[in-house]
Motif scaffolding. Sequence first.
Motif, PDB file in Angstrom:
ATOM      1  N   VAL A  89       4.197  42.403  93.194  1.00 48.29           N
ATOM      2  CA  VAL A  89       4.446  43.794  93.616  1.00 48.29           C
ATOM      3  C   VAL A  89       4.321  43.884  95.130  1.00 48.29           C
ATOM      4  N   GLU A  90       5.067  44.835  95.689  1.00 48.94           N
ATOM      5  CA  GLU A  90       4.996  45.111  97.115  1.00 48.94           C
ATOM      6  C   GLU A  90       4.179  46.388  97.287  1.00 48.94           C
ATOM      7  N   CYS A  91       3.274  46.357  98.235  1.00 48.02           N
ATOM      8  CA  CYS A  91       2.415  47.515  98.502  1.00 48.02           C
ATOM      9  C   CYS A  91       2.914  48.165  99.786  1.00 48.02           C
ATOM     10  N   VAL A  93       2.501  51.236 102.526  1.00 48.90           N
ATOM     11  CA  VAL A  93       1.682  52.312 103.094  1.00 48.90           C
ATOM     12  C   VAL A  93       2.542  53.031 104.131  1.00 48.90           C
ATOM     13  N   ARG A  94       2.447  54.364 104.121  1.00 48.14           N
ATOM     14  CA  ARG A  94       3.245  55.153 105.071  1.00 48.14           C
ATOM     15  C   ARG A  94       2.361  56.135 105.823  1.00 48.14           C
ATOM     16  N   ASN A  95       2.536  56.144 107.140  1.00 51.92           N
ATOM     17  CA  ASN A  95       1.869  57.130 107.998  1.00 51.92           C
ATOM     18  C   ASN A  95       2.813  58.266 108.385  1.00 51.92           C
ATOM     19  N   ALA A  98       9.988  57.996 106.469  1.00 54.56           N
ATOM     20  CA  ALA A  98      11.196  57.279 106.895  1.00 54.56           C
ATOM     21  C   ALA A  98      11.690  56.510 105.679  1.00 54.56           C
ATOM     22  N   GLY A  99      12.947  56.096 105.719  1.00 52.71           N
ATOM     23  CA  GLY A  99      13.469  55.202 104.686  1.00 52.71           C
ATOM     24  C   GLY A  99      13.484  55.808 103.300  1.00 52.71           C
ATOM     25  N   SER A 100      13.021  55.035 102.317  1.00 54.54           N
ATOM     26  CA  SER A 100      13.259  55.414 100.920  1.00 54.54           C
ATOM     27  C   SER A 100      12.526  56.680 100.512  1.00 54.54           C
ATOM     28  N   ILE A 101      11.416  56.999 101.148  1.00 54.29           N
ATOM     29  CA  ILE A 101      10.699  58.218 100.726  1.00 54.29           C
ATOM     30  C   ILE A 101      11.532  59.454 101.072  1.00 54.29           C
ATOM     31  N   CYS A 102      12.306  59.378 102.148  1.00 55.34           N
ATOM     32  CA  CYS A 102      13.165  60.509 102.534  1.00 55.34           C
ATOM     33  C   CYS A 102      14.294  60.671 101.522  1.00 55.34           C
ATOM     34  N   ARG A 103      14.880  59.529 101.123  1.00 61.59           N
ATOM     35  CA  ARG A 103      15.973  59.588 100.132  1.00 61.59           C
ATOM     36  C   ARG A 103      15.449  60.064  98.784  1.00 61.59           C
ATOM     37  N   ARG A 104      14.277  59.555  98.387  1.00 59.90           N
ATOM     38  CA  ARG A 104      13.745  59.840  97.055  1.00 59.90           C
ATOM     39  C   ARG A 104      13.278  61.278  96.918  1.00 59.90           C
ATOM     40  N   HIS A 128      16.613  45.983  92.416  1.00 58.71           N
ATOM     41  CA  HIS A 128      16.449  46.747  93.660  1.00 58.71           C
ATOM     42  C   HIS A 128      15.012  47.233  93.841  1.00 58.71           C
ATOM     43  N   ASP A 129      14.058  46.365  93.554  1.00 54.96           N
ATOM     44  CA  ASP A 129      12.637  46.658  93.795  1.00 54.96           C
ATOM     45  C   ASP A 129      12.236  48.061  93.329  1.00 54.96           C
ATOM     46  N   PRO A 130      12.305  48.335  92.028  1.00 52.75           N
ATOM     47  CA  PRO A 130      11.968  49.692  91.567  1.00 52.75           C
ATOM     48  C   PRO A 130      10.503  50.053  91.811  1.00 52.75           C
ATOM     49  N   VAL A 174       4.757  53.256 111.558  1.00 59.82           N
ATOM     50  CA  VAL A 174       5.286  54.295 110.663  1.00 59.82           C
ATOM     51  C   VAL A 174       5.011  53.950 109.202  1.00 59.82           C
ATOM     52  N   ASP A 175       5.383  52.730 108.801  1.00 60.27           N
ATOM     53  CA  ASP A 175       5.137  52.278 107.428  1.00 60.27           C
ATOM     54  C   ASP A 175       5.181  50.756 107.411  1.00 60.27           C
ATOM     55  N   TYR A 176       4.758  50.180 106.301  1.00 63.00           N
ATOM     56  CA  TYR A 176       4.809  48.717 106.191  1.00 63.00           C
ATOM     57  C   TYR A 176       4.648  48.290 104.739  1.00 63.00           C
ATOM     58  N   LYS A 177       5.063  47.046 104.504  1.00 62.26           N
ATOM     59  CA  LYS A 177       4.990  46.450 103.167  1.00 62.26           C
ATOM     60  C   LYS A 177       4.068  45.237 103.223  1.00 62.26           C
ATOM     61  N   LEU A 178       3.174  45.154 102.247  1.00 64.55           N
ATOM     62  CA  LEU A 178       2.279  43.995 102.146  1.00 64.55           C
ATOM     63  C   LEU A 178       2.461  43.331 100.791  1.00 64.55           C
ATOM     64  N   ASP A 196      10.041  42.661 110.579  1.00 62.41           N
ATOM     65  CA  ASP A 196      10.959  42.615 109.434  1.00 62.41           C
ATOM     66  C   ASP A 196      10.449  43.448 108.266  1.00 62.41           C
ATOM     67  N   GLY A 197       9.146  43.732 108.239  1.00 64.90           N
ATOM     68  CA  GLY A 197       8.573  44.373 107.050  1.00 64.90           C
ATOM     69  C   GLY A 197       7.816  45.646 107.354  1.00 64.90           C
ATOM     70  N   CYS A 198       8.092  46.221 108.520  1.00 66.50           N
ATOM     71  CA  CYS A 198       7.424  47.491 108.841  1.00 66.50           C
ATOM     72  C   CYS A 198       8.342  48.327 109.722  1.00 66.50           C
ATOM     73  N   ARG A 199       7.961  49.556 109.958  1.00 66.87           N
ATOM     74  CA  ARG A 199       8.700  50.388 110.926  1.00 66.87           C
ATOM     75  C   ARG A 199       7.799  50.660 112.121  1.00 66.87           C
ATOM     76  N   LEU A 200       8.356  50.436 113.299  1.00 67.04           N
ATOM     77  CA  LEU A 200       7.609  50.572 114.542  1.00 67.04           C
ATOM     78  C   LEU A 200       8.443  51.408 115.499  1.00 67.04           C
ATOM     79  N   PHE A 214      18.553  46.397 112.651  1.00 64.58           N
ATOM     80  CA  PHE A 214      19.513  45.561 111.916  1.00 64.58           C
ATOM     81  C   PHE A 214      20.186  46.387 110.821  1.00 64.58           C
ATOM     82  N   ARG A 215      19.375  47.097 110.033  1.00 63.13           N
ATOM     83  CA  ARG A 215      19.941  47.878 108.917  1.00 63.13           C
ATOM     84  C   ARG A 215      20.972  48.878 109.429  1.00 63.13           C
ATOM     85  N   GLN A 216      20.689  49.487 110.583  1.00 58.74           N
ATOM     86  CA  GLN A 216      21.535  50.588 111.078  1.00 58.74           C
ATOM     87  C   GLN A 216      22.512  50.144 112.170  1.00 58.74           C
TER      88      GLN A 216
HETATM   89  N1  UDP Z   1       9.977  46.842 103.060  1.00 55.23           N
HETATM   90  C1  UDP Z   1      10.049  45.472 103.090  1.00 55.23           C
HETATM   91  N2  UDP Z   1      10.635  44.815 102.047  1.00 55.23           N
HETATM   92  C2  UDP Z   1      11.150  45.457 100.979  1.00 55.23           C
HETATM   93  C3  UDP Z   1      11.078  46.875 100.956  1.00 55.23           C
HETATM   94  C4  UDP Z   1      10.493  47.532 102.001  1.00 55.23           C
HETATM   95  O1  UDP Z   1       9.574  44.850 104.031  1.00 55.23           O
HETATM   96  O2  UDP Z   1      11.659  44.800 100.053  1.00 55.23           O
HETATM   97  C5  UDP Z   1       9.352  47.572 104.175  1.00 55.23           C
HETATM   98  C6  UDP Z   1      10.364  48.304 105.037  1.00 55.23           C
HETATM   99  O3  UDP Z   1      10.772  47.501 106.124  1.00 55.23           O
HETATM  100  C7  UDP Z   1       9.581  49.508 105.508  1.00 55.23           C
HETATM  101  C8  UDP Z   1       8.582  49.778 104.367  1.00 55.23           C
HETATM  102  O4  UDP Z   1       8.497  48.566 103.623  1.00 55.23           O
HETATM  103  O5  UDP Z   1       8.845  49.190 106.665  1.00 55.23           O
HETATM  104  C9  UDP Z   1       9.007  50.917 103.469  1.00 55.23           C
HETATM  105  O6  UDP Z   1      10.319  50.671 103.020  1.00 55.23           O
HETATM  106  P1  UDP Z   1      11.113  51.795 102.218  1.00 55.23           P
HETATM  107  O7  UDP Z   1      10.486  51.988 100.879  1.00 55.23           O
HETATM  108  O8  UDP Z   1      11.250  52.994 103.069  1.00 55.23           O
HETATM  109  O9  UDP Z   1      12.509  51.126 101.916  1.00 55.23           O
HETATM  110  P2  UDP Z   1      13.794  50.910 102.851  1.00 55.23           P
HETATM  111  O10 UDP Z   1      14.435  52.225 103.041  1.00 55.23           O
HETATM  112  O11 UDP Z   1      13.287  50.340 104.126  1.00 55.23           O
HETATM  113  O12 UDP Z   1      14.591  49.940 102.068  1.00 55.23           O
END
Ligand code: UDP
Length: 237
Positions: A89-91, A93-95, A98-104, A128-130, A174-178, A196-200, A214-216
């Motif tokens: 599982v990916e953990c 944390v968001r401060n 941004a990203g998926s929380i805005c869409r969801r 797609h990492d549910p 902003v947020d990160y994945k562990l 690569d795994g956080c927002r700064l 990169f994404r944008q």
């Molecule tokens: N993230 C990641 N790997 C993943 C999914 C997310 O490193 O497989 C990171 C992503 O870069 C961001 C944070 O986790 O910093 C939160 O990601 P989010 O759920 O917003 O998804 P995203 O829109 O970035 O796909």
Amino acid sequence: MQIERELYSGKAKSVYATNDPDRLVMRFRDDTSAFDGRKKEQLANKGATNNRTNAFIMQHLERAGIPTHFERLLSDSDSLVKRLEMIPVECVVRNRTAGSICRRLGVAENMELDPPTFEFFLKNDELHDPMVNEYHIRAFGWASDDEIAIMKRLAFEVNDVLKQLFLDAGIVLVDYKLEFGRFQGRIVLGDEFTADGCRLWDVDTGRKLDKDRFRQDLGGVVEAYQEVANRLGVTSG
Ligand code: UDP
Ligand code: ADP
């Protein structure tokens, strides 16, 4: 220490067994991917930048009392790490939003989240990492109650430590994945902590200094990662 066979090649890193069954070599490649691997590119020097930045951050976390898999840098692209039994599982944390929380949730970007939020996602590209919750994690045997509690506690401890580290460098975390794993009966932070795994975001201008470049298609991806490393005081040699 001798590198032996490749165990796994992921989207951005490769993992090699060594002659020590408890240690792996993690190789940071220049490959960059987003959208579950649908967008892919090679970005020169990204691997080396991430390898050094990750080493710096993992060592900083260790000094703050957070157990990590990091052992030592081996070369520009390689680090020696403890071999973990990864928890799938990916953990996150968001401060700030941004990203998926805005869409969801249909919320605007850049809202402060106080207290910070915590989310679990199943590590599975095909699905797609549910998002999953603690009941799924327990019912499917991915981790125990105790392990879930430890992952959450450590993820927030990481937040306290790294929010300040980045702020001192003029950067908002902003947020990160562990990702965590098991090592000799303990839960240990694994994988990587890099741009690569956080927002700064730059504190003053909001400029993105992370993989969203990169994404944008904003350009200057590795330059931004190097700027983060320089501001943190990550040394190149
Ligand atoms: N993230 C990641 N790997 C993943 C999914 C997310 O490193 O497989 C990171 C992503 O870069 C961001 C944070 O986790 O910093 C939160 O990601 P989010 O759920 O917003 O998804 P995203 O829109 O970035 O796909
Ligand atoms: P992905 O698998 O998402 O494409 P990467 O390219 O980053 O990701 O590959 C690195 C892989 O190594 C990931 O699957 C990650 O879970 C795993 N990993 C990270 N740290 C360790 C560790 N210390 N021991 C074993 N596996 C690890």
